[in-house]
Motif scaffolding. Structure first.
Motif, mmCIF file in Angstrom:
data_model
loop_
_atom_site.group_PDB
_atom_site.id
_atom_site.type_symbol
_atom_site.label_atom_id
_atom_site.label_comp_id
_atom_site.label_asym_id
_atom_site.label_seq_id
_atom_site.Cartn_x
_atom_site.Cartn_y
_atom_site.Cartn_z
ATOM 1 N N GLN A 298 0.820 -1.209 0.000
ATOM 2 C CA GLN A 298 0.000 0.000 0.000
ATOM 3 C C GLN A 298 0.854 1.260 0.000
ATOM 4 O O GLN A 298 0.450 2.288 -0.528
ATOM 5 C CB GLN A 298 -0.960 0.001 1.197
ATOM 6 N N VAL A 299 2.006 1.210 0.634
ATOM 7 C CA VAL A 299 2.941 2.339 0.630
ATOM 8 C C VAL A 299 4.314 1.794 0.255
ATOM 9 O O VAL A 299 4.891 1.001 0.985
ATOM 10 C CB VAL A 299 2.997 3.052 1.997
ATOM 11 N N ARG A 300 4.827 2.230 -0.895
ATOM 12 C CA ARG A 300 6.109 1.728 -1.388
ATOM 13 C C ARG A 300 7.130 2.852 -1.436
ATOM 14 O O ARG A 300 6.814 3.997 -1.731
ATOM 15 C CB ARG A 300 5.963 1.127 -2.788
ATOM 16 N N SER A 301 8.374 2.479 -1.137
ATOM 17 C CA SER A 301 9.483 3.423 -1.186
ATOM 18 C C SER A 301 10.384 3.078 -2.366
ATOM 19 O O SER A 301 10.730 1.913 -2.572
ATOM 20 C CB SER A 301 10.290 3.361 0.115
ATOM 21 N N PHE B 58 4.633 2.711 -10.836
ATOM 22 C CA PHE B 58 3.980 2.340 -9.582
ATOM 23 C C PHE B 58 2.487 2.176 -9.812
ATOM 24 O O PHE B 58 1.929 2.658 -10.800
ATOM 25 C CB PHE B 58 4.229 3.397 -8.492
ATOM 26 N N TYR B 59 1.856 1.479 -8.874
ATOM 27 C CA TYR B 59 0.400 1.360 -8.844
ATOM 28 C C TYR B 59 -0.109 2.167 -7.652
ATOM 29 O O TYR B 59 0.433 2.050 -6.552
ATOM 30 C CB TYR B 59 -0.031 -0.101 -8.700
ATOM 31 N N ARG C 286 -1.212 8.268 -5.648
ATOM 32 C CA ARG C 286 -0.453 9.418 -5.144
ATOM 33 C C ARG C 286 1.025 9.069 -5.093
ATOM 34 O O ARG C 286 1.399 7.929 -4.784
ATOM 35 C CB ARG C 286 -0.934 9.797 -3.737
ATOM 36 N N ALA C 287 1.863 10.071 -5.371
ATOM 37 C CA ALA C 287 3.318 9.903 -5.251
ATOM 38 C C ALA C 287 3.918 11.188 -4.704
ATOM 39 O O ALA C 287 3.469 12.293 -5.042
ATOM 40 C CB ALA C 287 3.942 9.557 -6.602
ATOM 41 N N GLU C 288 4.916 11.040 -3.845
ATOM 42 C CA GLU C 288 5.586 12.175 -3.221
ATOM 43 C C GLU C 288 7.090 11.967 -3.243
ATOM 44 O O GLU C 288 7.570 10.826 -3.264
ATOM 45 C CB GLU C 288 5.181 12.316 -1.738
ATOM 46 N N LEU D 161 11.367 8.382 -3.093
ATOM 47 C CA LEU D 161 10.074 8.616 -3.720
ATOM 48 C C LEU D 161 9.113 7.635 -3.084
ATOM 49 O O LEU D 161 9.404 6.431 -3.014
ATOM 50 C CB LEU D 161 10.127 8.418 -5.226
ATOM 51 N N ARG D 162 7.980 8.131 -2.622
ATOM 52 C CA ARG D 162 7.015 7.302 -1.911
ATOM 53 C C ARG D 162 5.716 7.257 -2.715
ATOM 54 O O ARG D 162 5.185 8.302 -3.112
ATOM 55 C CB ARG D 162 6.760 7.879 -0.513
ATOM 56 N N ALA D 163 5.199 6.063 -2.957
ATOM 57 C CA ALA D 163 3.961 5.883 -3.719
ATOM 58 C C ALA D 163 2.910 5.222 -2.835
ATOM 59 O O ALA D 163 3.222 4.329 -2.043
ATOM 60 C CB ALA D 163 4.220 5.036 -4.953
#
Length: 473
Positions: A262-265, A279-280, A283-285, A464-466
């Motif tokens: 659910q939250v990938r780095s 990514f799936y 949101r991405a930050e 980068l966090r998705a």
């Protein structure tokens, strides 16, 4: 004769097998797993590597800052290496049916790491709110059982039984259901929702009851105007939450970082080089040590952020004078593809006695006069950018609750904002800051490709966090 008797017996057995519900009670997931990412953030924080946890408290008056503010203050003292960034967007007096009209906008604005939720009202609307939270964010979610306003009762074995008189906790004849709505929601419905949607269930109800018994208190001793607590009750509510969190953090198991998809780095981009990410999610930050506005050149699925619908969000409408914490409308529909910064002003006139009937004018800072309407009808602006539904207005309900009406010519506003960029920086315990730079948000919860470049003078980027919500709707 015996044939008729056998027929009756057979029919009774058939009816029993059709209607008798013999099923295990739903078992909520282990909170260590359900909010594993949030717990790992707290556990892993050190003086050398402080962490940030973004929290949203959501619901109605029982989710009041009266207890959430001291709860956060206590957690900050207990875990000084964690920056607890939090918002409380609870709307007192709004049942689940009302709150579900506002939840999508509110949760998309904050996009927290952890949501703490409680609301009274229709159980079906309650589930629809949970589905919105699960489809709009990748946040861990805590749902809270009700504090004690009426005595606890046994959980009813609902369904058909060959018994006329209902057992304790049940009501009805043959077909039994839970007698107390409070008990149904806390002991039946919420555990079922926790099991179905992988939510952590805070056992506030059971622990509140234990506090009453241990201190030889009556239910009324902790209440002001039921269901609202008095000062001691609010303090207890904060303490029950913080001590439960502390107990979970202290558990020896699951100390490793949650590896949920659910939250990938992803590895940080190399300055001066174009980097491609797949990514799936929605949101991405970028997580950085300083501001990144003006330093990130990127596309998502071939489009710059200003061409992404989700990067444009609409604010809450400004509050009512008679109930200041309430927006004048529960919801404003702005055309999703309207990608311009704008401010709308609404002026209201000709109220009737109940304030359920009135006229209004809408003006846009960008496009000028957008037309006039009546509170009883659907309003569509001349530009097509704004739609207002008749059931979205809060004027009559606010007068009913407060006993005060609004004067003619009251004005209210809302904004259209571009949100893909730097969020406010968060100060960390070691004197540094964490900067979240939103690359894209409100995206379809699907596969995306990011291509970006940052210059050599960019502040250090950590990752980068998705984010991928677990529910696709």
């Amino acid at each position: 004769m015996w044939g008729k008797v056998n027929g009756v017996v057979t029919l009774s057995l058939v009816l029993s097998s059709c209607f008798l519900q013999v099923s295990a009670e739903p078992v909520p997931p282990d909170p260590d797993q359900a909010i594993g990412r949030s717990l790992s953030i707290i556990r892993s924080a050190t003086a050398e590597k402080p962490q940030v946890l973004k929290i949203l408290f959501y619901g109605q008056s029982i989710s009041s800052p009266t207890w959430t503010d001291p709860a956060i203050a206590a957690l900050r003292v207990k875990y000084p290496n964690v920056a607890f960034v939090y918002r409380n967007l609870a709307l007192g007096g709004w049942s689940a049916v009302l709150l579900e009209q506002a939840v999508a906008r509110d949760v998309e604005e904050v996009y927290p790491d952890l949501i703490v939720f409680h609301v009274y009202g229709d159980h079906r609307a309650y589930e629809r709110i949970i589905r919105t939270l699960r489809s709009k964010t990748a946040a861990d979610i805590i749902i809270q059982t009700d504090h004690v306003v009426n005595p606890l009762e046994p959980v009813c074995d609902t369904g058909f039984h060959l018994q006329w008189s209902p057992p304790e906790g049940c009501t009805g004849h043959f077909w039994f259901k839970q007698k107390s709505w409070e008990e149904f929601m806390s002991s039946v419905w919420k555990p079922a929702m926790a099991a179905k949607y992988d939510l952590a269930l805070e056992p506030r109800r059971q622990r509140w009851n234990a506090y009453l018994q241990e201190n030889n208190l009556q239910i009324a001793d902790l209440l002001a105007d039921p269901p609202h607590p008095n000062a001691e009750g609010w303090a207890l509510m904060a303490n029950l939450f913080t001590t439960w969190i502390e107990e979970l953090v202290d558990h020896p198991q699951n100390n490793g970082r949650n590896t949920s998809d659910q939250v990938r780095s992803f590895t940080a981009p190399v300055p001066g080089e174009k980097t491609r990410y797949e990514f799936y999610g929605n949101r991405a930050e970028l997580i950085a040590a300083g501001p990144l506005d003006g330093k990130v050149n990127l596309t998502i699925d071939g489009k710059p952020p200003r061409e992404l619908d989700g990067c444009w969000q609409t604010s809450r409408v400004t509050g009512l004078p008679n109930v200041p914490e309430w927006p004048a409308l529960k919801k404003v529909d702005v055309r999703q593809s309207y990608r311009e910064e704008d401010v709308w002003t609404l002026r209201v006139r000709n109220f009737d006695t109940s304030q359920g009937s009135f006229d209004f004018d809408v003006e846009s800072a960008r496009t000028g006069a957008e037309g006039s309407g009546s509170g009883k009808d659907v309003f569509k602006s001349r530009s097509g950018n704004v739609t207002l539904q008749p059931d979205a207005w809060n004027f009559s309900y606010a007068k009913l609750i407060s006993g005060k009406g609004l004067a003619d010519e009251q004005s209210f506003q809302w904004e259209r904002r571009f949100v893909c960029g730097d969020e406010p920086p968060t100060a960390l315990a070691n004197g540094s800051v964490q900067q979240r730079h939103v690359l894209g948000t409100g995206l379809p919860n699907a596969h995306h490709v990011i291509e970006l470049t940052v210059p050599s003078d960019t502040p250090a980027i950590l990752e980068l966090r998705a984010y991928r919500p677990p529910l696709v709707e």
